[in-house]
Scaffold this active site. Structure first.
Site, mmCIF file in Angstrom:
data_model
loop_
_atom_site.group_PDB
_atom_site.id
_atom_site.type_symbol
_atom_site.label_atom_id
_atom_site.label_comp_id
_atom_site.label_asym_id
_atom_site.label_seq_id
_atom_site.Cartn_x
_atom_site.Cartn_y
_atom_site.Cartn_z
ATOM 1 N N ARG A 136 70.267 68.959 -94.454
ATOM 2 C CA ARG A 136 68.850 69.349 -94.579
ATOM 3 C C ARG A 136 68.013 68.112 -94.879
ATOM 4 N NH1 ARG A 136 67.083 71.011 -99.432
ATOM 5 N NH2 ARG A 136 68.780 72.482 -99.757
ATOM 6 N N ASP A 153 47.094 63.859 -84.271
ATOM 7 C CA ASP A 153 48.056 64.599 -83.446
ATOM 8 C C ASP A 153 48.004 63.968 -82.063
ATOM 9 O OD1 ASP A 153 49.297 66.380 -81.663
ATOM 10 O OD2 ASP A 153 48.726 68.150 -82.822
HETATM 11 C C1 PLP Z 1 52.201 72.776 -79.154
HETATM 12 C C2 PLP Z 1 51.341 71.956 -80.028
HETATM 13 C C3 PLP Z 1 51.513 71.974 -81.413
HETATM 14 C C4 PLP Z 1 52.539 72.867 -82.096
HETATM 15 O O1 PLP Z 1 53.847 72.475 -81.800
HETATM 16 P P1 PLP Z 1 55.099 73.508 -81.863
HETATM 17 O O2 PLP Z 1 56.260 72.625 -81.534
HETATM 18 O O3 PLP Z 1 54.847 74.577 -80.851
HETATM 19 O O4 PLP Z 1 55.150 74.052 -83.246
HETATM 20 C C5 PLP Z 1 50.690 71.161 -82.162
HETATM 21 N N1 PLP Z 1 49.744 70.375 -81.606
HETATM 22 C C6 PLP Z 1 49.555 70.342 -80.274
HETATM 23 C C7 PLP Z 1 48.489 69.460 -79.708
HETATM 24 C C8 PLP Z 1 50.335 71.125 -79.436
HETATM 25 O O5 PLP Z 1 50.131 71.084 -78.124
#
Ligand code: PLP
Length: 392
Positions: free
Chosen positions: A58, A183
C-alpha cells in the site's frame, strides 16, 4: 521547451534498465504485498526512512515506483506518487494540502468531478473555494491576489479546450505564496510541461493518454519533493494506491507515448481544420486552430495541441443524436486518449455529474460533441466524419 532527446526516445529509454538478476529488458511485475527482512535493524531503518526499501505495497512497490519515477522524469519533476485513479490523485492532493479557513482558487471548466470537489466536498471541510470564469485571466488574478493556499488549473480544459496562460497565473499565485497545481491530462507530458512553466505540482489521470489503451485506470501527482511527500503520507493513510499490475500496463504504455501523442496531435489538427470548413458544423474547439481564442498562448506553452477536439453541429442536439451512431470508427463512450477514437456528447461524458444549469454556467453547450482521436489513419477518420455529416 528543449529536451536533450526527442519525445519518443525519452518515452522509450528514460530510466529503463536491464533487470540485474534476470537480464530482462522489461521490468518485472512485483505482485506482492509484504517484503521480508533478514534482520530487525534493516527493517527498522527502512521503516524510519533511513534506508531504501519496501515494507508493504500500500505504501510502496517496485513496479509502481518505476512508473512514478518515469512520469516524474517525463514531466521534469523532482518526485511523483501514484494513485488507483485520476480522481484519487486529485482528491488526495487537495485534501492533503488544504485545511479549514484556507482558500482555493480554480476555474469553472475543470473536469466535472474536480469541479464538484471545489463546490461540494471541500466546502464541507471549511475550505473556501473561489471558482472563476475560465477565460477571464484578470478575474482569476484578482481572486488569487485576495490570498489563497492553492491555485488549481487545467489547460486545455475539458471539453471546450480553453487555454489558460499557465506561466502568468502561476506567477500571480507565487506572489501570494500559493501552491500551484496543474491537471495536465489533456496535454500529456509530450505536449506541455507545467513544471517548466513554474507549477509546483502536475497531476495526470493516467487512465487517459498515459495509459492510452483504455484498459487501465490510474493517477499520478508529480512535482516539488516536499509537497509530493505530504501527499504520499496522506495516501499511505487513506490507501488509494496504484497496484503493480496497473503500473506495469502503464509502464508498457509509456514507451509508445511519444509516438501516440505525435500521431494524435497531427490527426486532431487535420480533422479540426476539416470540420471547421464543413458547412454542417457550427463551431470547432481546438487550440491548434488559428481561430481559437487561446491559440497564441497555446503556441507559447505547448509543443503540440493534443488529441481531443470538440465541435457543435448546426442542427444542435437533434442532429447529434443521429450523427454519432453513424460514425464507424468512433466508439460512443466516456473516455479519451486511447488508441481507438472515442466520441460522446459532453453532457454524457465529462459533465454528466453536473445539472443542465451548471453545464450552461460552465459554457458547455448541450449539443457539444467531444471527439478524442485514436491512432487510426487520418484519411479513414475524415472519410468517416464526412459520410456521417453528409447524412445529417
Ligand atoms: C478523466 C479525467 C480525470 C479523472 O481521472 P480518472 O482516472 O477517471 O479518475 C481528471 N481530470 C481530467 C482532465 C480527466 O480527463
Amino acid at each position: 521547451m528543449s529536451h536533450s532527446q526527442g519525445p519518443s526516445t525519452r518515452s522509450v529509454h528514460l530510466l529503463s534498465q536491464v533487470d540485474p538478476t534476470t537480464r530482462a529488458i522489461v521490468p518485472p511485475i512485483v505482485e506482492n504485498v509484504a517484503y521480508a527482512f533478514e534482520d530487525l535493524e534493516t527493517w527498522r531503518a527502512v521503516a524510519l526512512h533511513q534506508a531504501p526499501g519496501d515494507i508493504y505495497s500500500r505504501n510502496s512497490n517496485p513496479t509502481t515506483r518505476l512508473f512514478e519515477q518515469k512520469v516524474a522524469a517525463l514531466e521534469m519533476a523532482q518526485s511523483a506518487t501514484s494513485f488507483a485513479t485520476g480522481m484519487a490523485a486529485i482528491s488526495s492532493t487537495l485534501l492533503a494540502l488544504l485545511s479549514p479557513q484556507k482558500r482555493a482558487v480554480t476555474v469553472r471548466d475543470a473536469y466535472g468531478a474536480t469541479f464538484l470537489h471545489f463546490t461540494q466536498i471541500l466546502p464541507r471541510f471549511g475550505v473556501t473555494c473561489e471558482v472563476c470564469q475560465t477565460d477571464d485571466h484578470q478575474a482569476i488574478e484578482a481572486a488569487i491576489a485576495a490570498g489563497c493556499r492553492v491555485l488549481y488549473l487545467e489547460s486545455p480544459t475539458n471539453p471546450t479546450l480553453k487555454v489558460l496562460d499557465l506561466a502568468r497565473l502561476i506567477q500571480a499565485a507565487h506572489r501570494v505564496g500559493a501552491v500551484t497545481i496543474v491537471d495536465n491530462t489533456f496535454a500529456s507530458p509530450i505536449n506541455q510541461n507545467p513544471i517548466v512553466l513554474g507549477a509546483d505540482l502536475v497531476i495526470h489521470s493516467a487512465t487517459k493518454f498515459l495509459g492510452g489503451h483504455g484498459d487501465v485506470l490510474g493517477g499520478v501527482v508529480c512535482g516539488r519533493q516536499d509537497l509530493v511527500e505530504e501527499i504520499f503520507r496522506y495516501r499511505e493513510l487513506t490507501g488509494p494506491s496504484l497496484d503493480a499490475h496497473s503500473a506495469y500496463l502503464l509502464l508498457r504504455s509509456l514507451k509508445t507515448l511519444g509516438l501516440r501523442i505525435q500521431r494524435q496531435n497531427e490527426t486532431a489538427l487535420t480533422l479540426a481544420r476539416f470540420l471547421e470548413g464543413h458547412p454542417k458544423v457550427a463551431r470547432v474547439y481546438y487550440p491548434g486552430l488559428e481561430s481559437h481564442p487561446g491559440h497564441q498562448i497555446a503556441r507559447r506553452q505547448m509543443s503540440g495541441f493534443g488529441g481531443v477536439l470538440s465541435f457543435e453541429l448546426k442542427g444542435g442536439m437533434q442532429a447529434l443524436v443521429s450523427f454519432l451512431p453513424r460514425l464507424r470508427y468512433a466508439y460512443m463512450a466516456a473516455n479519451l486518449g486511447q488508441v481507438e477514437t472515442v466520441v460522446g456528447p459532453s453532457a454524457l461524458t465529462s459533465h454528466v455529474e453536473l445539472s443542465a444549469e451548471e453545464r450552461a454556467a460552465s459554457g458547455v453547450p448541450e449539443g457539444l460533441i467531444r471527439y478524442a482521436v485514436g491512432i487510426e489513419d487520418v484519411e479513414d477518420l475524415q472519410a468517416d466524419l464526412e459520410a456521417a455529416l453528409a447524412q445529417s
